[in-house]
Motif scaffolding. Structure first.
Motif, PDB file in Angstrom:
ATOM      1  N   UNK A 189       0.823  -1.212   0.000  1.00 38.01           N
ATOM      2  CA  UNK A 189       0.000   0.000   0.000  1.00 38.01           C
ATOM      3  C   UNK A 189       0.858   1.263   0.000  1.00 38.01           C
ATOM      4  N   UNK A 190       2.022   1.238   0.637  1.00 44.13           N
ATOM      5  CA  UNK A 190       2.942   2.372   0.554  1.00 44.13           C
ATOM      6  C   UNK A 190       3.429   2.545  -0.885  1.00 44.13           C
ATOM      7  N   UNK A 191       3.727   1.445  -1.542  1.00 51.72           N
ATOM      8  CA  UNK A 191       4.151   1.486  -2.947  1.00 51.72           C
ATOM      9  C   UNK A 191       3.004   1.991  -3.821  1.00 51.72           C
ATOM     10  N   UNK A 192       1.781   1.498  -3.556  1.00 53.39           N
ATOM     11  CA  UNK A 192       0.603   1.994  -4.298  1.00 53.39           C
ATOM     12  C   UNK A 192       0.502   3.503  -4.158  1.00 53.39           C
ATOM     13  N   UNK A 193       0.630   3.994  -2.935  1.00 54.62           N
ATOM     14  CA  UNK A 193       0.503   5.432  -2.698  1.00 54.62           C
ATOM     15  C   UNK A 193       1.582   6.222  -3.424  1.00 54.62           C
ATOM     16  N   UNK A 252       5.811  11.796   4.304  1.00 56.32           N
ATOM     17  CA  UNK A 252       5.657  10.772   5.326  1.00 56.32           C
ATOM     18  C   UNK A 252       4.259  10.765   5.951  1.00 56.32           C
ATOM     19  N   UNK A 253       3.800  11.924   6.422  1.00 53.53           N
ATOM     20  CA  UNK A 253       2.486  11.991   7.076  1.00 53.53           C
ATOM     21  C   UNK A 253       1.370  11.539   6.135  1.00 53.53           C
ATOM     22  N   UNK A 254       1.468  11.889   4.870  1.00 52.06           N
ATOM     23  CA  UNK A 254       0.458  11.483   3.894  1.00 52.06           C
ATOM     24  C   UNK A 254       0.464   9.972   3.678  1.00 52.06           C
ATOM     25  N   UNK A 255       1.653   9.377   3.647  1.00 54.36           N
ATOM     26  CA  UNK A 255       1.722   7.912   3.521  1.00 54.36           C
ATOM     27  C   UNK A 255       0.987   7.250   4.685  1.00 54.36           C
ATOM     28  N   UNK A 256       1.312   7.656   5.905  1.00 53.20           N
ATOM     29  CA  UNK A 256       0.701   7.025   7.080  1.00 53.20           C
ATOM     30  C   UNK A 256      -0.815   7.201   7.064  1.00 53.20           C
ATOM     31  N   UNK A 257      -1.278   8.397   6.758  1.00 51.97           N
ATOM     32  CA  UNK A 257      -2.719   8.676   6.741  1.00 51.97           C
ATOM     33  C   UNK A 257      -3.430   7.899   5.642  1.00 51.97           C
ATOM     34  N   UNK A 258      -2.901   7.958   4.430  1.00 55.98           N
ATOM     35  CA  UNK A 258      -3.579   7.324   3.290  1.00 55.98           C
ATOM     36  C   UNK A 258      -3.569   5.800   3.367  1.00 55.98           C
ATOM     37  N   UNK A 259      -2.519   5.216   3.943  1.00 61.09           N
ATOM     38  CA  UNK A 259      -2.458   3.766   4.083  1.00 61.09           C
ATOM     39  C   UNK A 259      -3.231   3.312   5.321  1.00 61.09           C
ATOM     40  N   UNK A 261      11.918  -0.318   3.136  1.00 67.32           N
ATOM     41  CA  UNK A 261      11.803  -0.218   1.679  1.00 67.32           C
ATOM     42  C   UNK A 261      12.887   0.688   1.091  1.00 67.32           C
ATOM     43  N   UNK A 262      13.315   1.684   1.858  1.00 71.21           N
ATOM     44  CA  UNK A 262      14.413   2.557   1.424  1.00 71.21           C
ATOM     45  C   UNK A 262      15.736   1.796   1.467  1.00 71.21           C
ATOM     46  N   UNK A 263      15.955   1.038   2.529  1.00 73.08           N
ATOM     47  CA  UNK A 263      17.183   0.236   2.628  1.00 73.08           C
ATOM     48  C   UNK A 263      17.267  -0.806   1.515  1.00 73.08           C
TER      49      UNK A 263
END
Length: 174
Positions: free
Chosen positions: A37-41, A49-56, A70-72
């Motif tokens: 879902x982070x990848x989808x977003x 960052x805040x948008x990822x947490x909220x949207x997922x 995922x960054x590593x």
């Protein structure tokens, strides 16, 4: 039941195991709900960052842990940005490795649309920008022909094949 053709010594499944399986490695990297879902977003344009947490719909702690992982792995890159009068923060963008997951994300979406949405279709559609035609994914051979599972042979990858013994009577060159 339909299955891949097993070639190159793989037909006797009791003689081999799927060590170093690329599917297993991929699932280890991106195989949980929050990662996909982070990848989808990110494909939808989310970078903060805040948008990822909220949207997922995950906690900030979970978002931080997954984005770090995922960054590593090289799927996301962190890029600094600074709002006027604010401290420097980081946004997350897909790398080429992350962008290569587009067919996977599209395939999962299309599968979910077909089998998990009660026959009503998905909540969003993917359309080709220039034609407004639906986007699809398919398995294709080098010829471009769409393939079914019956059209595909599974064999050991090049680095796992045993070298062929050289001929006892080498032929002269030239």
């Amino acid at each position: 039941m339909t299955s891949l053709h097993l070639g190159g010594g793989l037909a006797d499944r009791s003689r081999w195991t799927p060590r170093e399986c690329s599917i297993a490695k991929a699932m280890e990297a991106v195989g949980n709900r929050s990662a996909m879902l982070l990848i989808r977003e990110a494909f939808y344009g989310t970078t903060r960052f805040d948008d990822f947490a909220t949207r997922v719909g995950i906690t900030q702690a979970s978002a931080a842990a997954r984005l770090k992982q995922l960054t590593e792995l090289g799927i996301f890159a962190r890029r600094p940005y600074q709002e006027p009068g604010q401290r420097t923060r980081y946004e997350y963008v897909l790398t080429p490795m992350g962008e290569a997951l587009l067919p996977v994300a599209v395939a999962l979406m299309k599968w979910g649309d077909e089998y998990l949405q009660d026959g009503k279709g998905g909540p969003v559609e993917l359309l080709e920008e220039s034609t407004d035609e639906p986007v699809d994914v398919a398995v294709r051979g080098a010829s471009g022909r769409e393939l079914s599972v019956d059209d595909i042979t599974l064999r050991p990858g090049a680095r796992y094949r045993r070298p062929r013994p050289e001929s006892a009577d080498p032929q002269p060159e030239g």
